[in-house]
Design an enzyme around this catalytic site. Structure first.
Site, PDB file in Angstrom:
ATOM      1  N   GLU A   1      42.726  49.509  43.645  1.00 51.53           N
ATOM      2  CA  GLU A   1      43.998  48.293  43.300  1.00 51.53           C
ATOM      3  C   GLU A   1      44.507  48.425  41.777  1.00 51.53           C
ATOM      4  OE1 GLU A   1      44.747  43.865  44.392  1.00 51.53           O
ATOM      5  OE2 GLU A   1      43.088  44.179  42.522  1.00 51.53           O
TER       6      GLU A   1
ATOM      7  N   ARG B   1      37.529  47.035  36.858  1.00 51.13           N
ATOM      8  CA  ARG B   1      36.316  46.164  37.260  1.00 51.13           C
ATOM      9  C   ARG B   1      36.080  46.781  38.778  1.00 51.13           C
ATOM     10  NH1 ARG B   1      38.078  45.416  41.615  1.00 51.13           N
ATOM     11  NH2 ARG B   1      39.637  43.853  42.226  1.00 51.13           N
TER      12      ARG B   1
ATOM     13  N   ARG C   1      49.217  57.073  28.320  1.00 49.45           N
ATOM     14  CA  ARG C   1      49.388  56.214  27.040  1.00 49.45           C
ATOM     15  C   ARG C   1      49.244  57.097  25.735  1.00 49.45           C
ATOM     16  NH1 ARG C   1      44.738  51.679  25.652  1.00 49.45           N
ATOM     17  NH2 ARG C   1      46.167  50.527  24.238  1.00 49.45           N
TER      18      ARG C   1
ATOM     19  N   GLU D   1      45.038  30.843  33.643  1.00 55.73           N
ATOM     20  CA  GLU D   1      44.797  30.052  34.748  1.00 55.73           C
ATOM     21  C   GLU D   1      43.373  30.405  35.384  1.00 55.73           C
ATOM     22  OE1 GLU D   1      46.688  30.566  39.230  1.00 55.73           O
ATOM     23  OE2 GLU D   1      45.678  32.152  38.357  1.00 55.73           O
TER      24      GLU D   1
END
Length: 243
Positions: free
Chosen positions: A173, A77, A59, A188
């Site tokens: 992940e 997380r 970045r 959602e």
């Protein structure tokens, strides 16, 4: 005479009494489990740190040396003990740390939000091309959305974490998605949380329709982006052929 707040006990008298009633063997077992869990979860935290550093470097490089930055923001997380326990039950996994390491690969998670769909695949390619990043599994929910319209690129990678006892390979992940996909997924999640999973049929239809709108927005923004950059190839993006 006022009581000094600093001198007040950290636990209530009832909690202190309950702790005092636990026999030493049980208390020792609880403390041992706490230490074992801390030892189990720590490499996953460091795995997040490793991937976060890699993304932050990319970045910063794009921000300093290129004409635009494809990475909007990143978040991470670490699954809580309660979430791990729930997944152990769902997967019918043996409740041992070794079995959990083998069966559950999303304890550590990173989310990367990109500007455009093509950037999702570009950042994926840049990350997984690094020598110390091994790709274990890819689920492309952008090319193949879930029935409810959910879109994201899910990748399980493995990175080495160097501890005092030697290197440990840790699965992490990575979810890569656009701003529009991330906004829809966040909405959602809030809706399913509000209705405790029992979402009214009409709201589900509207949510699925909103996913289509978000997808069309991504296509339109991608085409505009290419026009601005003088790229006339049209909307073309996919996983590298090696995956």
């Amino acid at each position: 005479m006022e009581t000094d707040p600093a001198a007040a006990p950290l636990l209530s008298s009832r909690a202190i009494e309950a702790l005092q009633s636990i026999d030493p063997a049980t208390l020792s077992e609880v403390q041992a489990f706490r230490d074992d869990f801390a030892r189990f979860i720590m490499p996953y935290k460091f795995g997040i740190d490793e991937i976060s550093t890699k993304v932050s470097i990319l970045r910063e490089e794009f921000a300093e040396l290129h004409d635009y930055n494809p990475i909007e923001h990143i978040s991470s997380r670490l699954k809580s003990p309660e979430s791990i326990e729930q997944k152990v039950i769902r997967k019918n996994c043996e409740p041992s740390f070794d079995a959990i390491r083998e069966a559950i690969t999303d304890i550590a998670g990173i989310r990367i939000v990109c500007s455009f769909v093509s950037d999702v695949y570009r950042v994926f390619d840049l990350l997984t091309a690094q020598e110390d990043v091994r790709t274990l599994r890819v689920k492309d929910y952008i090319a193949h959305p879930k029935p409810n319209g959910y879109k994201s690129l899910h990748v399980i990678v493995e990175v080495p974490v160097f501890l005092s006892e030697g290197p440990v390979l840790v699965p992490v992940e990575i979810q890569l998605r656009t701003v529009a996909m991330d906004f829809w997924a966040s909405l959602e999640h809030k809706i399913y949380y509000k209705y405790d999973g029992e979402v009214p049929e009409g709201l589900l239809r509207d949510l699925t329709a909103a996913a289509g709108t978000a997808s069309q927005l991504d296509v339109t923004m991608e085409d505009l982006h290419r026009q601005v950059r003088g790229d006339d190839r049209g909307t073309v993006y996919s996983l590298p052929a090696s995956i």
